[in-house]
Design a protein around this motif. Structure first.
Motif, PDB file in Angstrom:
ATOM      1  N   VAL A   7      -2.061  -3.205  -0.107  1.00  0.00           N
ATOM      2  CA  VAL A   7      -1.112  -2.118   0.086  1.00  0.00           C
ATOM      3  C   VAL A   7      -1.563  -1.355   1.320  1.00  0.00           C
ATOM      4  N   THR A   8      -0.651  -1.171   2.275  1.00  0.00           N
ATOM      5  CA  THR A   8      -0.984  -0.488   3.523  1.00  0.00           C
ATOM      6  C   THR A   8      -0.144   0.763   3.760  1.00  0.00           C
ATOM      7  N   GLY A   9       0.718   1.095   2.804  1.00  0.00           N
ATOM      8  CA  GLY A   9       1.586   2.261   2.940  1.00  0.00           C
ATOM      9  C   GLY A   9       1.994   2.758   1.569  1.00  0.00           C
ATOM     10  N   ASN A  10       3.096   3.471   1.502  1.00  0.00           N
ATOM     11  CA  ASN A  10       3.557   4.042   0.244  1.00  0.00           C
ATOM     12  C   ASN A  10       4.285   3.004  -0.604  1.00  0.00           C
ATOM     13  N   VAL A  11       3.639   2.608  -1.703  1.00  0.00           N
ATOM     14  CA  VAL A  11       4.225   1.707  -2.692  1.00  0.00           C
ATOM     15  C   VAL A  11       4.209   2.470  -4.009  1.00  0.00           C
ATOM     16  N   GLY A  26      -5.022  -0.498  -0.484  1.00  0.00           N
ATOM     17  CA  GLY A  26      -6.160  -1.378  -0.658  1.00  0.00           C
ATOM     18  C   GLY A  26      -5.736  -2.688  -1.273  1.00  0.00           C
ATOM     19  N   PRO A  27      -6.710  -3.495  -1.716  1.00  0.00           N
ATOM     20  CA  PRO A  27      -6.410  -4.825  -2.244  1.00  0.00           C
ATOM     21  C   PRO A  27      -5.681  -4.774  -3.585  1.00  0.00           C
ATOM     22  N   ILE A  28      -4.742  -5.704  -3.764  1.00  0.00           N
ATOM     23  CA  ILE A  28      -4.022  -5.849  -5.030  1.00  0.00           C
ATOM     24  C   ILE A  28      -3.880  -7.338  -5.344  1.00  0.00           C
ATOM     25  N   GLU A  29      -3.626  -7.623  -6.598  1.00  0.00           N
ATOM     26  CA  GLU A  29      -3.297  -8.970  -7.049  1.00  0.00           C
ATOM     27  C   GLU A  29      -1.797  -8.971  -7.341  1.00  0.00           C
ATOM     28  N   GLU A  56      12.691  -5.107  -5.102  1.00  0.00           N
ATOM     29  CA  GLU A  56      11.881  -3.984  -4.628  1.00  0.00           C
ATOM     30  C   GLU A  56      10.596  -4.507  -3.963  1.00  0.00           C
ATOM     31  N   TYR A  57       9.971  -5.517  -4.554  1.00  0.00           N
ATOM     32  CA  TYR A  57       8.789  -6.134  -3.969  1.00  0.00           C
ATOM     33  C   TYR A  57       9.128  -6.732  -2.596  1.00  0.00           C
ATOM     34  N   GLN A  58      10.258  -7.417  -2.501  1.00  0.00           N
ATOM     35  CA  GLN A  58      10.685  -8.000  -1.223  1.00  0.00           C
ATOM     36  C   GLN A  58      10.915  -6.914  -0.171  1.00  0.00           C
ATOM     37  N   ARG A  59      11.447  -5.768  -0.592  1.00  0.00           N
ATOM     38  CA  ARG A  59      11.651  -4.647   0.338  1.00  0.00           C
ATOM     39  C   ARG A  59      10.310  -4.136   0.851  1.00  0.00           C
ATOM     40  N   TYR A  60       9.333  -3.978  -0.046  1.00  0.00           N
ATOM     41  CA  TYR A  60       8.005  -3.537   0.374  1.00  0.00           C
ATOM     42  C   TYR A  60       7.390  -4.524   1.366  1.00  0.00           C
ATOM     43  N   LEU A  61       7.599  -5.826   1.137  1.00  0.00           N
ATOM     44  CA  LEU A  61       7.094  -6.835   2.083  1.00  0.00           C
ATOM     45  C   LEU A  61       7.770  -6.692   3.434  1.00  0.00           C
ATOM     46  N   SER A  62       9.091  -6.544   3.446  1.00  0.00           N
ATOM     47  CA  SER A  62       9.817  -6.455   4.711  1.00  0.00           C
ATOM     48  C   SER A  62       9.469  -5.168   5.475  1.00  0.00           C
ATOM     49  N   GLU A  63       9.125  -4.108   4.742  1.00  0.00           N
ATOM     50  CA  GLU A  63       8.709  -2.849   5.385  1.00  0.00           C
ATOM     51  C   GLU A  63       7.255  -2.920   5.865  1.00  0.00           C
ATOM     52  N   GLY A  64       6.511  -3.937   5.413  1.00  0.00           N
ATOM     53  CA  GLY A  64       5.136  -4.094   5.819  1.00  0.00           C
ATOM     54  C   GLY A  64       4.132  -3.250   5.053  1.00  0.00           C
ATOM     55  N   VAL A  65       4.558  -2.600   3.973  1.00  0.00           N
ATOM     56  CA  VAL A  65       3.634  -1.758   3.197  1.00  0.00           C
ATOM     57  C   VAL A  65       2.885  -2.563   2.141  1.00  0.00           C
ATOM     58  N   GLN A  67       1.193  -6.377   2.293  1.00  0.00           N
ATOM     59  CA  GLN A  67       0.919  -7.527   3.155  1.00  0.00           C
ATOM     60  C   GLN A  67       0.181  -8.577   2.347  1.00  0.00           C
ATOM     61  N   THR A  68       0.703  -9.803   2.359  1.00  0.00           N
ATOM     62  CA  THR A  68       0.071 -10.880   1.616  1.00  0.00           C
ATOM     63  C   THR A  68      -0.962 -11.583   2.498  1.00  0.00           C
TER      64      THR A  68
END
Length: 69
Positions: A7-11, A26-29, A56-65, A67-68
């Motif tokens: 997580v690199t931003g607001n999730v 920070g790191p997440i699974e 919602e997960y796909q939106r967070y990925l597209s916003e870059g918050v 990162q896989t």
């Protein structure tokens, strides 16, 4: 916990009918299901888990918050 994303931003997620809660950076699974993403974070003594809708997960990925790896 082997992290496969970070997580690199607001999730945020909502626990039941309560307020939105911020997942710390920070790191997440991440485990994907057909309709949701299960996110886990924290250390061995304080693990947290939530499921969020897949869109919602796909939106967070597209916003870059999120990162896989």
């Amino acid at each position: 916990m082997p992290a496969n994303a970070k997580v690199t931003g607001n999730v945020e997620y909502r626990a039941g009918d309560g307020p939105l809660i911020l997942i710390p950076q920070g790191p997440i699974e991440v485990e994907l299901a057909p309709d949701s993403a299960v996110l886990s974070w924290g250390d061995a003594g304080n693990m947290q888990t939530t499921a969020i809708p897949l869109d919602e997960y796909q939106r967070y990925l597209s916003e870059g918050v999120i990162q896989t790896d």
